[in-house]
Design an enzyme around this catalytic site. Sequence first.
Site, PDB file in Angstrom:
ATOM      1  N   ASN A 227      -4.083   2.699 -13.732  1.00 46.78           N
ATOM      2  CA  ASN A 227      -3.193   1.767 -13.051  1.00 46.78           C
ATOM      3  C   ASN A 227      -1.776   2.314 -13.128  1.00 46.78           C
ATOM      4  O   ASN A 227      -1.441   3.068 -14.038  1.00 46.78           O
ATOM      5  CB  ASN A 227      -3.256   0.395 -13.738  1.00 46.78           C
TER       6      ASN A 227
ATOM      7  N   HIS B 199       2.204   0.849 -13.266  1.00 45.94           N
ATOM      8  CA  HIS B 199       2.973  -0.376 -13.524  1.00 45.94           C
ATOM      9  C   HIS B 199       4.461  -0.053 -13.425  1.00 45.94           C
ATOM     10  O   HIS B 199       4.899   0.985 -13.918  1.00 45.94           O
ATOM     11  CB  HIS B 199       2.630  -0.918 -14.914  1.00 45.94           C
TER      12      HIS B 199
ATOM     13  N   GLY C  81       0.781  -1.232   0.000  1.00 45.65           N
ATOM     14  CA  GLY C  81       0.000   0.000   0.000  1.00 45.65           C
ATOM     15  C   GLY C  81       0.812   1.282   0.000  1.00 45.65           C
ATOM     16  O   GLY C  81       0.292   2.336   0.334  1.00 45.65           O
TER      17      GLY C  81
ATOM     18  N   ASP D  38      -2.314  -4.364 -18.797  1.00 44.69           N
ATOM     19  CA  ASP D  38      -1.257  -3.371 -19.062  1.00 44.69           C
ATOM     20  C   ASP D  38      -1.253  -2.869 -20.500  1.00 44.69           C
ATOM     21  O   ASP D  38      -0.237  -2.390 -21.002  1.00 44.69           O
ATOM     22  CB  ASP D  38       0.131  -3.923 -18.699  1.00 44.69           C
TER      23      ASP D  38
ATOM     24  N   LEU E 206      -3.557  -6.854  -7.984  1.00 43.36           N
ATOM     25  CA  LEU E 206      -3.069  -7.984  -8.771  1.00 43.36           C
ATOM     26  C   LEU E 206      -4.160  -8.824  -9.420  1.00 43.36           C
ATOM     27  O   LEU E 206      -3.875  -9.598 -10.331  1.00 43.36           O
ATOM     28  CB  LEU E 206      -2.183  -8.883  -7.901  1.00 43.36           C
TER      29      LEU E 206
ATOM     30  N   GLU F 121       7.376   6.056  -8.632  1.00 48.64           N
ATOM     31  CA  GLU F 121       5.933   5.789  -8.628  1.00 48.64           C
ATOM     32  C   GLU F 121       5.227   6.691  -7.627  1.00 48.64           C
ATOM     33  O   GLU F 121       4.153   7.231  -7.900  1.00 48.64           O
ATOM     34  CB  GLU F 121       5.662   4.327  -8.278  1.00 48.64           C
TER      35      GLU F 121
END
Length: 193
Positions: A104, A106, A12, A147, A87, A176
């Site tokens: 999302n 990645h 998280g 993706d 996931l 990220e």
Amino acid sequence: MLRLAILASGGGTNMQSIIDSYTSGLLEMEPSLVLVDRPCGALSRGVEAGIETQLLDRKILGRKLSFSVGDALKKAHIDFVALAGWLSILDSSLVDSWKGRMVNIHPSLLPLYGGPGLYGIRVHQAVLKSGDAESGCTVHYVVPGVDEGEIIEQARVPVLKEDTPESLAERVLAEEHKLYPKVLGALAYEITG
């Protein structure tokens, strides 16, 4: 204020960067719902942040997981969805119903090292095995293909000669944490004007 749902399956930390951006006034999307598909660190982070948090256990729900996610999003009056280390693969009908409102992050420079089975440390192992000079992370729209959604923005990091999968993962994750709240903020501005 847009109501944001965060879907997570791991520690998280990306979710925490989003929450921190909101609480510091930098993000104009309110984290209003946290959904996790397994017991994980994101579950406790959501509870600690005082956000409605639900465990929709993928092992128990099986094929009903996507239905349960959709139902939870509807009941919480969610406007936008951010997958942050989620996931489980969501079925196409749910994804299609959130087209343009589900993103999302990645841990690679998509389209490289994406798709089923490429997540977490596996991505960084593949990057190092290939001998690439750089890696990074990508925020993209979610579509039924894993993706494969339109890329919104990427951040790049050099691959160092002495890198291990873990050291590369650490540097990519730091990017990220900066990139995801920034992109969500830009999307919130686009939506609300």
